[in-house]
Design a protein around this motif. Structure first.
Motif, PDB file in Angstrom:
ATOM      1  N   TRP A   6      -0.474  32.115  18.386  1.00 59.14           N
ATOM      2  CA  TRP A   6       0.502  30.858  19.437  1.00 59.14           C
ATOM      3  C   TRP A   6      -0.152  30.507  20.466  1.00 59.14           C
ATOM      4  O   TRP A   6      -1.617  30.547  20.837  1.00 59.14           O
ATOM      5  CB  TRP A   6       1.762  32.312  19.586  1.00 59.14           C
ATOM      6  CG  TRP A   6       2.698  32.744  18.816  1.00 59.14           C
ATOM      7  CD1 TRP A   6       2.183  33.884  17.754  1.00 59.14           C
ATOM      8  CD2 TRP A   6       3.771  31.186  17.981  1.00 59.14           C
ATOM      9  NE1 TRP A   6       3.170  33.605  17.052  1.00 59.14           N
ATOM     10  CE2 TRP A   6       3.991  33.244  16.939  1.00 59.14           C
ATOM     11  CE3 TRP A   6       4.551  30.855  18.670  1.00 59.14           C
ATOM     12  CZ2 TRP A   6       5.518  32.777  16.713  1.00 59.14           C
ATOM     13  CZ3 TRP A   6       5.732  30.061  17.798  1.00 59.14           C
ATOM     14  CH2 TRP A   6       5.993  31.150  16.994  1.00 59.14           C
ATOM     15  N   ASP A   7       0.257  29.231  20.136  1.00 57.64           N
ATOM     16  CA  ASP A   7      -0.120  28.606  21.805  1.00 57.64           C
ATOM     17  C   ASP A   7       0.689  29.406  23.171  1.00 57.64           C
ATOM     18  O   ASP A   7       2.029  28.051  23.530  1.00 57.64           O
ATOM     19  CB  ASP A   7      -0.341  26.818  22.146  1.00 57.64           C
ATOM     20  CG  ASP A   7      -0.488  26.192  23.465  1.00 57.64           C
ATOM     21  OD1 ASP A   7      -0.660  26.777  24.481  1.00 57.64           O
ATOM     22  OD2 ASP A   7      -1.357  25.326  23.371  1.00 57.64           O
ATOM     23  N   THR A  24      -0.449  28.563  10.933  1.00 64.95           N
ATOM     24  CA  THR A  24       0.063  30.057   9.693  1.00 64.95           C
ATOM     25  C   THR A  24      -0.703  30.112   9.525  1.00 64.95           C
ATOM     26  O   THR A  24      -1.249  29.111   8.822  1.00 64.95           O
ATOM     27  CB  THR A  24       1.519  28.928   9.549  1.00 64.95           C
ATOM     28  OG1 THR A  24       2.631  29.349  10.634  1.00 64.95           O
ATOM     29  CG2 THR A  24       2.087  30.818   8.719  1.00 64.95           C
ATOM     30  N   ALA A  48       1.693  26.165  26.017  1.00 66.45           N
ATOM     31  CA  ALA A  48       2.378  25.171  25.020  1.00 66.45           C
ATOM     32  C   ALA A  48       4.415  25.940  24.768  1.00 66.45           C
ATOM     33  O   ALA A  48       5.121  25.647  24.672  1.00 66.45           O
ATOM     34  CB  ALA A  48       1.512  24.122  24.270  1.00 66.45           C
ATOM     35  N   MET A  49       3.802  27.500  24.368  1.00 68.32           N
ATOM     36  CA  MET A  49       5.410  28.729  23.849  1.00 68.32           C
ATOM     37  C   MET A  49       5.660  27.505  22.583  1.00 68.32           C
ATOM     38  O   MET A  49       6.699  27.560  22.371  1.00 68.32           O
ATOM     39  CB  MET A  49       5.886  28.060  24.329  1.00 68.32           C
ATOM     40  CG  MET A  49       5.981  29.017  26.219  1.00 68.32           C
ATOM     41  SD  MET A  49       7.145  29.099  27.486  1.00 68.32           S
ATOM     42  CE  MET A  49       8.576  30.256  26.253  1.00 68.32           C
ATOM     43  N   LYS A  50       4.231  27.631  21.977  1.00 66.59           N
ATOM     44  CA  LYS A  50       5.050  26.863  20.409  1.00 66.59           C
ATOM     45  C   LYS A  50       3.660  27.408  19.395  1.00 66.59           C
ATOM     46  O   LYS A  50       1.922  27.957  19.815  1.00 66.59           O
ATOM     47  CB  LYS A  50       5.115  25.298  20.446  1.00 66.59           C
ATOM     48  CG  LYS A  50       3.100  24.690  20.590  1.00 66.59           C
ATOM     49  CD  LYS A  50       3.362  23.414  20.162  1.00 66.59           C
ATOM     50  CE  LYS A  50       2.505  22.448  20.220  1.00 66.59           C
ATOM     51  NZ  LYS A  50       1.887  21.062  19.974  1.00 66.59           N
ATOM     52  N   CYS A  51       3.955  27.477  18.169  1.00 67.39           N
ATOM     53  CA  CYS A  51       3.182  28.497  16.599  1.00 67.39           C
ATOM     54  C   CYS A  51       2.246  26.652  17.076  1.00 67.39           C
ATOM     55  O   CYS A  51       2.121  26.107  16.741  1.00 67.39           O
ATOM     56  CB  CYS A  51       4.022  28.445  15.963  1.00 67.39           C
ATOM     57  SG  CYS A  51       3.267  29.238  14.822  1.00 67.39           S
ATOM     58  N   ALA A  52       0.778  27.593  17.147  1.00 67.75           N
ATOM     59  CA  ALA A  52      -0.308  26.848  17.127  1.00 67.75           C
ATOM     60  C   ALA A  52      -0.840  26.738  15.500  1.00 67.75           C
ATOM     61  O   ALA A  52      -1.430  25.483  15.169  1.00 67.75           O
ATOM     62  CB  ALA A  52      -1.238  27.258  17.259  1.00 67.75           C
ATOM     63  N   LYS A 107       0.527  34.350  12.219  1.00 67.83           N
ATOM     64  CA  LYS A 107       0.320  32.327  13.176  1.00 67.83           C
ATOM     65  C   LYS A 107       0.011  33.440  14.605  1.00 67.83           C
ATOM     66  O   LYS A 107      -0.358  34.665  15.206  1.00 67.83           O
ATOM     67  CB  LYS A 107       2.492  33.351  13.730  1.00 67.83           C
ATOM     68  CG  LYS A 107       3.168  32.295  12.466  1.00 67.83           C
ATOM     69  CD  LYS A 107       4.330  31.730  12.977  1.00 67.83           C
ATOM     70  CE  LYS A 107       5.550  32.341  11.932  1.00 67.83           C
ATOM     71  NZ  LYS A 107       5.640  30.913  11.140  1.00 67.83           N
TER      72      LYS A 107
END
Length: 122
Positions: free
Chosen positions: A14-15, A24, A18-22, A12
């Motif tokens: 990650w951004d 996969t 933004a603390m989210k998966c960008a 994965k």
């Protein structure tokens, strides 16, 4: 940007802001064991004995499947300036892949990346 793996078949990106998966990245047939990034490319190694090359500029497309190890790929290091990738494996080998060289073949025998290779046993 942060790249991670878990006990699964994918990696994965990650951004962090933004603390989210960008994104996969899935495609290995067995567990992903290592990951590294260079420029706009992600590299993953696996217990399926392959290294996959992923283009971050082409929506996470797998652009090459690098074969040559006879056991699990355990470590990767890449240099986008020198344009090379090094992979190490449990088979005791270290492979240096010159990115942008001769096209590699995917599992169907099709040219799918610009890769040349050299190998050494340690």
């Amino acid at each position: 940007m942060l790249a991670t793996i878990s006990e699964g078949l994918d990696a994965k990106i990650w951004d962090v802001a933004a603390m989210k998966c960008a994104a996969t990245f899935s495609g290995h047939r067995e567990r992903v064991t290592c990951v590294t990034c260079a420029a706009n490319t992600l590299f993953t190694g696996s217990t399926d004995r392959t290294v996959r090359v992923w283009s971050l500029m082409q929506g996470g497309t797998c652009t090459a499947v690098l074969r040559g190890h006879t056991d699990s790929v355990t470590c990767l290091a890449a240099d986008s300036i020198a344009n090379w990738l090094v992979s190490g494996a449990h088979d005791g080998s270290l492979r240096v892949w010159a990115l942008g060289g001769v096209a590699d073949e995917d599992e169907d025998g099709n040219d799918d990346g610009e890769v040349a290779r050299a190998a050494a046993h340690v």
